[in-house]
Design an enzyme around this catalytic site. Structure first.
Site, PDB file in Angstrom:
ATOM      1  N   ASP A  76       4.051   2.659  -3.942  1.00 15.59           N
ATOM      2  CA  ASP A  76       3.094   3.391  -4.779  1.00 15.59           C
ATOM      3  C   ASP A  76       3.030   2.660  -6.107  1.00 15.59           C
ATOM      4  O   ASP A  76       3.955   2.725  -6.922  1.00 15.59           O
ATOM      5  CB  ASP A  76       3.559   4.834  -4.978  1.00 15.59           C
ATOM      6  CG  ASP A  76       2.576   5.613  -5.843  1.00 15.59           C
ATOM      7  OD1 ASP A  76       1.678   4.980  -6.465  1.00 15.59           O
ATOM      8  OD2 ASP A  76       2.710   6.847  -5.912  1.00 15.59           O
TER       9      ASP A  76
ATOM     10  N   LYS B 293     -12.033  -0.366 -14.916  1.00 15.00           N
ATOM     11  CA  LYS B 293     -12.562  -1.606 -14.331  1.00 15.00           C
ATOM     12  C   LYS B 293     -13.042  -2.561 -15.431  1.00 15.00           C
ATOM     13  O   LYS B 293     -12.901  -3.782 -15.299  1.00 15.00           O
ATOM     14  CB  LYS B 293     -13.677  -1.291 -13.340  1.00 15.00           C
ATOM     15  CG  LYS B 293     -13.189  -0.541 -12.087  1.00 15.00           C
ATOM     16  CD  LYS B 293     -12.156  -1.330 -11.293  1.00 15.00           C
ATOM     17  CE  LYS B 293     -11.845  -0.675  -9.955  1.00 15.00           C
ATOM     18  NZ  LYS B 293     -10.848  -1.433  -9.171  1.00 15.00           N
TER      19      LYS B 293
ATOM     20  N   ASN C 175      -6.102  -5.299  -5.732  1.00 16.62           N
ATOM     21  CA  ASN C 175      -7.205  -4.618  -5.065  1.00 16.62           C
ATOM     22  C   ASN C 175      -7.021  -3.101  -4.998  1.00 16.62           C
ATOM     23  O   ASN C 175      -7.997  -2.364  -4.883  1.00 16.62           O
ATOM     24  CB  ASN C 175      -7.346  -5.204  -3.647  1.00 16.62           C
ATOM     25  CG  ASN C 175      -8.233  -4.380  -2.756  1.00 16.62           C
ATOM     26  OD1 ASN C 175      -9.439  -4.316  -2.952  1.00 16.62           O
ATOM     27  ND2 ASN C 175      -7.632  -3.716  -1.770  1.00 16.62           N
TER      28      ASN C 175
ATOM     29  N   ASP D  92       0.858  -1.186   0.000  1.00 19.78           N
ATOM     30  CA  ASP D  92       0.000   0.000   0.000  1.00 19.78           C
ATOM     31  C   ASP D  92       0.892   1.233   0.000  1.00 19.78           C
ATOM     32  O   ASP D  92       2.005   1.215   0.516  1.00 19.78           O
ATOM     33  CB  ASP D  92      -0.907   0.000   1.233  1.00 19.78           C
ATOM     34  CG  ASP D  92      -2.179   0.810   1.023  1.00 19.78           C
ATOM     35  OD1 ASP D  92      -3.256   0.198   0.941  1.00 19.78           O
ATOM     36  OD2 ASP D  92      -2.082   2.054   0.926  1.00 19.78           O
TER      37      ASP D  92
ATOM     38  N   TYR E 110     -12.766   5.612 -14.329  1.00 19.37           N
ATOM     39  CA  TYR E 110     -12.963   4.494 -13.395  1.00 19.37           C
ATOM     40  C   TYR E 110     -13.658   3.331 -14.103  1.00 19.37           C
ATOM     41  O   TYR E 110     -13.220   2.180 -14.018  1.00 19.37           O
ATOM     42  CB  TYR E 110     -13.779   4.976 -12.199  1.00 19.37           C
ATOM     43  CG  TYR E 110     -13.899   3.961 -11.085  1.00 19.37           C
ATOM     44  CD1 TYR E 110     -12.775   3.533 -10.386  1.00 19.37           C
ATOM     45  CD2 TYR E 110     -15.133   3.419 -10.725  1.00 19.37           C
ATOM     46  CE1 TYR E 110     -12.872   2.606  -9.356  1.00 19.37           C
ATOM     47  CE2 TYR E 110     -15.246   2.494  -9.695  1.00 19.37           C
ATOM     48  CZ  TYR E 110     -14.114   2.087  -9.013  1.00 19.37           C
ATOM     49  OH  TYR E 110     -14.213   1.162  -8.002  1.00 19.37           O
TER      50      TYR E 110
HETATM   51  N1  LIG Z   1     -15.652   1.035  -1.895  1.00 20.95           N
HETATM   52  C1  LIG Z   1     -16.464   0.754  -2.904  1.00 20.95           C
HETATM   53  O1  LIG Z   1     -17.618   1.202  -2.950  1.00 20.95           O
HETATM   54  C2  LIG Z   1     -15.987  -0.103  -4.035  1.00 20.95           C
HETATM   55  C3  LIG Z   1     -16.928  -0.628  -4.935  1.00 20.95           C
HETATM   56  C4  LIG Z   1     -16.483  -1.424  -5.995  1.00 20.95           C
HETATM   57  C5  LIG Z   1     -15.136  -1.671  -6.135  1.00 20.95           C
HETATM   58  N2  LIG Z   1     -14.246  -1.143  -5.246  1.00 20.95           N
HETATM   59  C6  LIG Z   1     -12.824  -1.421  -5.464  1.00 20.95           C
HETATM   60  O2  LIG Z   1     -12.305  -2.057  -4.312  1.00 20.95           O
HETATM   61  C7  LIG Z   1     -10.911  -1.794  -4.217  1.00 20.95           C
HETATM   62  C8  LIG Z   1     -10.565  -1.430  -2.782  1.00 20.95           C
HETATM   63  O3  LIG Z   1     -11.299  -0.309  -2.389  1.00 20.95           O
HETATM   64  P1  LIG Z   1     -11.738  -0.011  -0.874  1.00 20.95           P
HETATM   65  O4  LIG Z   1     -13.207   0.201  -0.888  1.00 20.95           O
HETATM   66  O5  LIG Z   1     -11.152  -1.011   0.065  1.00 20.95           O
HETATM   67  O6  LIG Z   1     -11.067   1.430  -0.693  1.00 20.95           O
HETATM   68  P2  LIG Z   1      -9.980   1.956   0.353  1.00 20.95           P
HETATM   69  O7  LIG Z   1      -9.759   3.390   0.030  1.00 20.95           O
HETATM   70  O8  LIG Z   1     -10.408   1.620   1.744  1.00 20.95           O
HETATM   71  O9  LIG Z   1      -8.675   1.125  -0.022  1.00 20.95           O
HETATM   72  C9  LIG Z   1      -7.916   1.357  -1.186  1.00 20.95           C
HETATM   73  C10 LIG Z   1      -6.453   1.201  -0.802  1.00 20.95           C
HETATM   74  O10 LIG Z   1      -5.675   1.305  -1.996  1.00 20.95           O
HETATM   75  C11 LIG Z   1      -4.522   2.050  -1.681  1.00 20.95           C
HETATM   76  N3  LIG Z   1      -3.969   2.643  -2.899  1.00 20.95           N
HETATM   77  C12 LIG Z   1      -4.553   3.582  -3.705  1.00 20.95           C
HETATM   78  N4  LIG Z   1      -3.701   3.938  -4.683  1.00 20.95           N
HETATM   79  C13 LIG Z   1      -2.558   3.219  -4.495  1.00 20.95           C
HETATM   80  C14 LIG Z   1      -1.308   3.156  -5.159  1.00 20.95           C
HETATM   81  N5  LIG Z   1      -1.019   3.946  -6.192  1.00 20.95           N
HETATM   82  N6  LIG Z   1      -0.377   2.299  -4.702  1.00 20.95           N
HETATM   83  C15 LIG Z   1      -0.622   1.522  -3.616  1.00 20.95           C
HETATM   84  N7  LIG Z   1      -1.775   1.567  -2.933  1.00 20.95           N
HETATM   85  C16 LIG Z   1      -2.736   2.390  -3.362  1.00 20.95           C
HETATM   86  C17 LIG Z   1      -5.000   3.110  -0.701  1.00 20.95           C
HETATM   87  O11 LIG Z   1      -3.929   3.666   0.064  1.00 20.95           O
HETATM   88  C18 LIG Z   1      -5.990   2.307   0.157  1.00 20.95           C
HETATM   89  O12 LIG Z   1      -5.374   1.734   1.299  1.00 20.95           O
HETATM   90  C19 LIG Z   1     -10.615  -0.701  -5.256  1.00 20.95           C
HETATM   91  O13 LIG Z   1      -9.995  -1.290  -6.375  1.00 20.95           O
HETATM   92  C20 LIG Z   1     -11.991  -0.180  -5.634  1.00 20.95           C
HETATM   93  O14 LIG Z   1     -12.022   0.287  -6.960  1.00 20.95           O
HETATM   94  C21 LIG Z   1     -14.644  -0.385  -4.188  1.00 20.95           C
END
Ligand SMILES: NC(=O)c1ccc[n+]([C@@H]2O[C@H](COP(=O)([O-])OP(=O)(O)OC[C@H]3O[C@@H](n4cnc5c(N)ncnc54)[C@H](O)[C@@H]3O)[C@@H](O)[C@H]2O)c1
Length: 264
Positions: free
Chosen positions: A63, A157, A90, A36, A153
């Site tokens: 990153d 996806k 993820n 992360d 986005y």
């Molecule tokens: N939350 C929702 O409603 C939702 C719905 C559908 C899909 N998703 C997908 O689920 C996945 C996880 O999302 P979440 O809800 O747990 O969100 P979250 O914000 O809690 O977690 C995302 C994590 O990704 C990390 N991250 C972002 N950019 C990064 C990078 N460049 N390098 C390394 N780490 C990075 C962030 O620091 C964070 O810890 C994502 O891919 C998101 O698109 C989320």
């Protein structure tokens, strides 16, 4: 000698779905490795996992929009464990929601994390798959790949689902399954602060399983990921599991379906 433990890399591991997945896989006896870019959240997440009994849990600050990061992350895993069994792509990012507001910097930033990094991580993980001739990749897409939302986005996806299908074909001969999960909206740091309650209510309207009176949770998503990463899914590849309570099917709010005649 039979390998008794497995190692999973979970990108975006410090976030909501990442931590729920790490906890779920750890319960299945898998060593969670979190990558992360949020170093503080990462350290806290790994400490929590270790306190809960996953003593080998590892955090790798990275990153993933940096083109060198996927190789560096895999090098760390090689040095620490010498194997990888599960790759959960993820980490994700969302930006401008309207086409008129999209600028190329935003577009590129979203593509770099949501699509390019999973491709590079799959490429860098080849070393493990070629040696082990078994494994699984689970990509975290989103319901938007069918329902549509912000341009970058949604395209990223939908592209990730395309990548899933490509890799399923290309890595199948190495014994690697490649699948995706597509969650609907859930409350997490990923969503815009302040929008949560209004968005939650709007999203709940689309959920066919409205009787449950809730939106998706990180644990719902983690359960589907654990299934796809586990032994029971060894013959499942190239698939997308929607973790949406049926919201991926709803062209209109489910609560109106009864009066409009399409519900039983
Ligand atoms: N939350 C929702 O409603 C939702 C719905 C559908 C899909 N998703 C997908 O689920 C996945 C996880 O999302 P979440 O809800 O747990 O969100 P979250 O914000 O809690 O977690 C995302 C994590 O990704 C990390 N991250 C972002 N950019 C990064 C990078 N460049 N390098 C390394 N780490 C990075 C962030 O620091 C964070 O810890 C994502 O891919 C998101 O698109 C989320």
């Amino acid at each position: 000698m039979t390998q008794e433990w497995r190692v999973a890399l979970i990108t975006g591991g410090a976030g909501a779905i990442g931590m729920a997945t790490a906890r779920r896989l750890a319960r299945d006896g898998v060593v969670p490795v979190l990558a992360d870019r949020d170093a503080a959240a990462l350290a806290a997440g790994v400490a929590a996992l270790q306190a809960e009994g996953a003593s080998n849990a590892l955090g790798i600050p990275a990153d993933l929009s940096d083109r060198d990061a996927p190789r560096q992350v895999m090098d760390r895993i090689e040095a620490a464990f010498g194997r990888l069994d599960v790759l959960v792509n993820n980490a994700g990012l969302s930006r401008a929601r309207r086409i008129g507001e999209v600028d190329l910097a935003d577009w590129d930033a979203v593509m770099a994390v949501n699509l390019t990094a999973p491709m590079l991580l799959a490429q860098e993980s080849l070393r493990f798959w070629q040696r082990q001739r078994a494994g699984s990749i689970v990509n975290v897409a989103s319901r938007v790949w069918v329902s549509g939302a912000g341009p970058a986005y949604t395209a990223s996806k939908a592209g990730l689902v395309g990548l899933t299908r490509s890799l399923a074909v290309q890595l199948g001969p190495l014994g690697v399954t490649v699948n995706a999960v597509a969650p609907s909206y859930l409350a997490s740091g990923f969503n815009f602060p302040g929008q949560d309650e209004a968005r939650r209510a709007a999203e709940a309207e689309h959920i066919a399983l409205g009787v449950l009176d809730r939106i998706a949770t990180p644990e719902d998503v983690a359960g589907a990921i654990a299934f796809l990463a586990g032994e029971e899914a060894r013959f499942v590849t190239g698939e997308v599991i929607h973790v949406c309570g049926g919201a991926q099917l709803a062209a209109r709010p489910a609560s109106r379906a009864v009066t409009e005649g399409s519900a039983p």
